[in-house]
Write a protein that holds these residues in place. Structure first.
Motif, short mmCIF file in Angstrom:
data_model
loop_
_atom_site.label_atom_id
_atom_site.label_comp_id
_atom_site.label_asym_id
_atom_site.label_seq_id
_atom_site.Cartn_x
_atom_site.Cartn_y
_atom_site.Cartn_z
N LEU A 101 50.47 55.78 46.11
CA LEU A 101 51.42 54.73 46.45
C LEU A 101 52.60 54.72 45.48
O LEU A 101 52.46 55.10 44.32
CB LEU A 101 50.72 53.36 46.39
N PRO A 102 53.78 54.28 45.95
CA PRO A 102 54.94 54.15 45.05
C PRO A 102 54.63 53.20 43.90
O PRO A 102 53.93 52.20 44.09
CB PRO A 102 56.04 53.59 45.96
N ARG A 103 55.15 53.50 42.73
CA ARG A 103 54.87 52.68 41.54
C ARG A 103 55.89 51.58 41.31
O ARG A 103 55.79 50.84 40.34
CB ARG A 103 54.82 53.58 40.29
N LYS A 104 56.92 51.50 42.14
CA LYS A 104 57.99 50.53 41.89
C LYS A 104 57.58 49.14 42.33
O LYS A 104 56.67 48.95 43.13
CB LYS A 104 59.26 50.95 42.63
N LYS A 105 58.32 48.14 41.81
CA LYS A 105 58.10 46.75 42.21
C LYS A 105 58.61 46.54 43.62
O LYS A 105 59.42 47.29 44.15
CB LYS A 105 58.85 45.80 41.25
N ARG A 106 58.19 45.46 44.25
CA ARG A 106 58.62 45.15 45.61
C ARG A 106 60.08 44.77 45.67
O ARG A 106 60.63 44.21 44.74
CB ARG A 106 57.85 43.96 46.22
N GLY A 107 60.68 45.04 46.82
CA GLY A 107 62.04 44.56 47.07
C GLY A 107 62.01 43.33 47.93
O GLY A 107 60.97 42.84 48.33
N ARG A 108 63.18 42.83 48.27
CA ARG A 108 63.29 41.64 49.11
C ARG A 108 63.75 42.03 50.50
O ARG A 108 64.51 42.97 50.70
CB ARG A 108 64.29 40.63 48.51
N ILE B 119 54.18 39.92 43.55
CA ILE B 119 55.46 39.54 42.99
C ILE B 119 55.54 39.87 41.50
O ILE B 119 56.57 40.29 40.99
CB ILE B 119 55.71 38.03 43.22
N LYS B 120 54.42 39.73 40.81
CA LYS B 120 54.42 39.92 39.35
C LYS B 120 54.24 41.37 38.92
O LYS B 120 54.94 41.84 38.01
CB LYS B 120 53.32 39.05 38.72
N ILE B 121 53.30 42.08 39.52
CA ILE B 121 52.99 43.42 39.01
C ILE B 121 53.21 44.52 40.05
O ILE B 121 53.05 45.70 39.73
CB ILE B 121 51.53 43.49 38.50
N GLY B 122 53.55 44.17 41.29
CA GLY B 122 53.88 45.17 42.30
C GLY B 122 52.69 45.62 43.14
O GLY B 122 51.54 45.27 42.86
N TYR B 123 52.99 46.42 44.16
CA TYR B 123 51.98 46.87 45.11
C TYR B 123 50.94 47.78 44.47
O TYR B 123 49.74 47.64 44.73
CB TYR B 123 52.65 47.65 46.25
N PRO C 209 39.39 36.08 51.08
CA PRO C 209 40.54 35.17 51.00
C PRO C 209 40.90 34.75 49.58
O PRO C 209 42.08 34.52 49.29
CB PRO C 209 40.09 33.96 51.83
N ILE C 210 39.91 34.63 48.72
CA ILE C 210 40.23 34.30 47.32
C ILE C 210 41.11 35.39 46.72
O ILE C 210 42.14 35.12 46.08
CB ILE C 210 38.94 34.13 46.49
N ALA C 211 40.73 36.64 46.94
CA ALA C 211 41.51 37.76 46.42
C ALA C 211 42.88 37.83 47.10
O ALA C 211 43.89 38.13 46.45
CB ALA C 211 40.75 39.07 46.63
N SER C 212 42.93 37.56 48.40
CA SER C 212 44.21 37.59 49.12
C SER C 212 45.16 36.53 48.60
O SER C 212 46.37 36.75 48.51
CB SER C 212 43.96 37.38 50.61
N PHE C 213 44.63 35.37 48.26
CA PHE C 213 45.46 34.29 47.72
C PHE C 213 46.14 34.75 46.44
O PHE C 213 47.35 34.56 46.25
CB PHE C 213 44.59 33.06 47.46
N PHE C 214 45.38 35.37 45.55
CA PHE C 214 45.96 35.84 44.29
C PHE C 214 46.76 37.13 44.48
O PHE C 214 47.68 37.42 43.71
CB PHE C 214 44.85 36.07 43.25
N SER C 215 46.41 37.90 45.52
CA SER C 215 47.14 39.14 45.77
C SER C 215 48.61 38.86 46.07
O SER C 215 49.49 39.59 45.59
CB SER C 215 46.51 39.89 46.94
N GLY C 216 48.89 37.81 46.84
CA GLY C 216 50.27 37.48 47.14
C GLY C 216 51.09 37.20 45.89
O GLY C 216 52.27 37.56 45.82
#
Length: 492
Positions: free
Chosen positions: A481-488, A321-325, A310-317
């Motif tokens: 995995l795709p290297r692009k940032k996330r969309g909305r 947004i900042k560095i992508g999937y 959960p610690i990692a999941s908290f920062f993963s979210g």
């Protein structure tokens, strides 16, 4: 028009996920006591395999049915089956009965996690999901702190039966919250259901699982039984693929796999599923049997993984947004490699803190990757496919765990039998039962204890070597995995 009460639905979903998390930590921690009480260490793997097989087979069907009929009725069906199985598991009088009741429990578990996760995808936007998934994963931390502690108390006081029964009141509350406060769009009438696909997948996976569990133990790898089971698994799976391509509403819509984000996320999840089950199933046996630590300490080593997750999941979210999937997933893959390598180099002399540290790093890796995968997959499909797409990822991780518990169990058993044979000792797999509690260790000669501990340690080191290999494979797959940032995206 009545609207969904999002806070109360989220709380109910988190409670449902808590049941799944507690099931993983408490049962694994209690298994040494269960094996000592019911006997049958040779069937140790089947307690996990039975549960995983049914949850793996049913997860795709539940995901598709939730797209057709809605989340609520399918979620309710899963919860009720899970609770019925939990009640029966606590009443088991033998290892065979426990395994059978775990089949029932697994049938319900196939609905709990994927549909709970899909519900969150339905009621929150893509940007909100990145944060909410962190909250959902905090459930693993809560269960990590409370689960093993409660499990240890229950095992040492009222008995291991209550590690199953503790699910019942929580499951009822979770079910009530979703049924009352979730409002869904109307569903189409008279849908077609892919029963044949479900049947074929069940036969294929069951054949593969039985081969992996009993191969090298119940029969030789080169025997006719192995050939028949392997052929059945492959042929029936090919029939499953053909059936799915022709079905009107396939249980597994293969077109979603054309999306690279889904394809590679699911392949990585297959590998990480093996790692997850390797740690959660066999670490308590190592800590209790080889390190001679009580059940509470064995639970602590698993708690470390559930805290890291959960610690990692908290920062993963926030990292999404900042560095992508891609970069978030790559960081998770690196932590998985570090954690599994620490297990490979673990010695009994290092003590439970080393085991806990290794477990923590694996948890961090799982938290970073699993959160990134779920959010990216749900953003890649429409509402009508979200249940199936989410279920496909859960399916692949469960499939990895299903294959993993059978494969790793076979490696464990084969190594032990080979060890006995090399030293010309007349021991069985069930002889390991004597290592799992302090009372049983004192009942056998110290020389026998050391001999069995050496064999168990060697067998488990082979198990950890396989998990390290899976970590390396998952790290390489992440590069697809795709290297692009996330969309909305928005709530559908």
């Amino acid at each position: 028009m009545k609207k969904t009460n999002r806070p109360l639905v989220l709380a109910s979903v988190m409670l449902a996920m808590f049941i799944g998390a507690v099931e993983a930590t408490i049962v694994s921690t209690a298994m040494p006591s269960i094996a000592a009480d019911l006997g049958g260490f040779s069937k140790y793997s089947w307690v996990f395999s039975a549960y995983l097989l049914m949850s793996t087979v049913t997860v795709l069907l539940y995901g598709k049915l939730s797209d057709i009929f809605g989340r609520k009725p399918i979620f309710a069906t899963g919860i009720l089956l899970f609770l019925a199985g939990s009640l029966l598991c606590g009443l088991a009088a033998s290892m065979d009965q426990l395994i059978f009741f775990r089949f029932i429990q697994g049938m319900g578990a196939g609905a709990v996690l994927p549909i709970a996760t899909t519900i969150v995808g339905d009621i929150y936007t893509s940007d909100e999901r990145a944060k909410i998934q962190g909250y959902l994963s905090s459930v693993w931390g809560i269960s990590a702190v409370t689960g093993p502690a409660i499990g240890g108390v229950l095992v040492s006081t009222v008995g291991w039966e209550f590690v199953f029964w503790v699910n019942i009141p929580l499951g009822i509350l979770a079910l009530a919250g979703v049924m009352i406060f979730l409002v869904e769009p109307a569903k189409k009438k008279n849908p077609s259901i892919d029963y044949m696909g479900a049947l074929l997948l069940t036969v294929s996976l069951s054949s593969l699982l039985y081969l992996l569990v009993e191969g090298g133990v119940g029969f030789d790898w080169a025997s006719w039984q192995s050939v028949v089971l392997a052929a059945a698994a492959v042929i029936v799976f090919l029939l499953f693929v053909i059936t799915e391509k022709k079905a009107e509403n396939p249980m597994m819509p293969f077109e979603i796999w054309n999306n690279r984000a889904i394809l590679y996320a699911n392949l990585v999840s297959l590998a990480t599923g093996i790692i997850l089950i390797g740690v959660s199933s066999y670490l308590p046996a190592y800590v209790s049997g080889v390190m001679e630590q009580p059940a509470a300490i064995a639970g602590f080593t698993l708690t470390a993984m559930s805290i890291g997750w959960p610690i990692a999941s908290f920062f993963s979210g926030r990292l999404l947004i900042k560095i992508g999937y891609f970069r978030t997933s790559l960081a998770g893959g690196a932590f998985l490699i570090v954690g599994t390598l620490l297990f490979v180099f673990m010695n009994p002399e290092y003590g439970p803190l080393w085991a806990a540290m290794s477990s923590f790093f694996v948890g961090v890796g799982m938290g970073l990757t699993s959160t990134a995968f779920i959010v990216s997959i749900q953003a890649a499909v429409t509402y009508e496919q979200r249940g199936s797409a989410t279920a496909s990822n859960v399916f692949m991780r469960n499939l990895g765990s299903t294959i993993g518990v059978a494969l790793l169990g076979s490696i464990l058993n084969s190594t032990l039998l080979s060890y006995y044979d090399r030293h010309s000792r007349d021991f069985t797999l069930n002889s390991v039962n004597d290592l799992l509690t302090s009372e049983s260790r004192t009942s056998i000669p110290s020389e026998t204890v050391r001999f069995l501990q050496t064999g168990l340690s060697m067998a488990l080191q082979n198990v950890y070597a396989v998990t390290a290999l899976c970590a390396a494979i998952s790290f390489l797959l992440i590069f697809g995995l795709p290297r692009k940032k996330r969309g909305r995206s928005h709530v559908n």
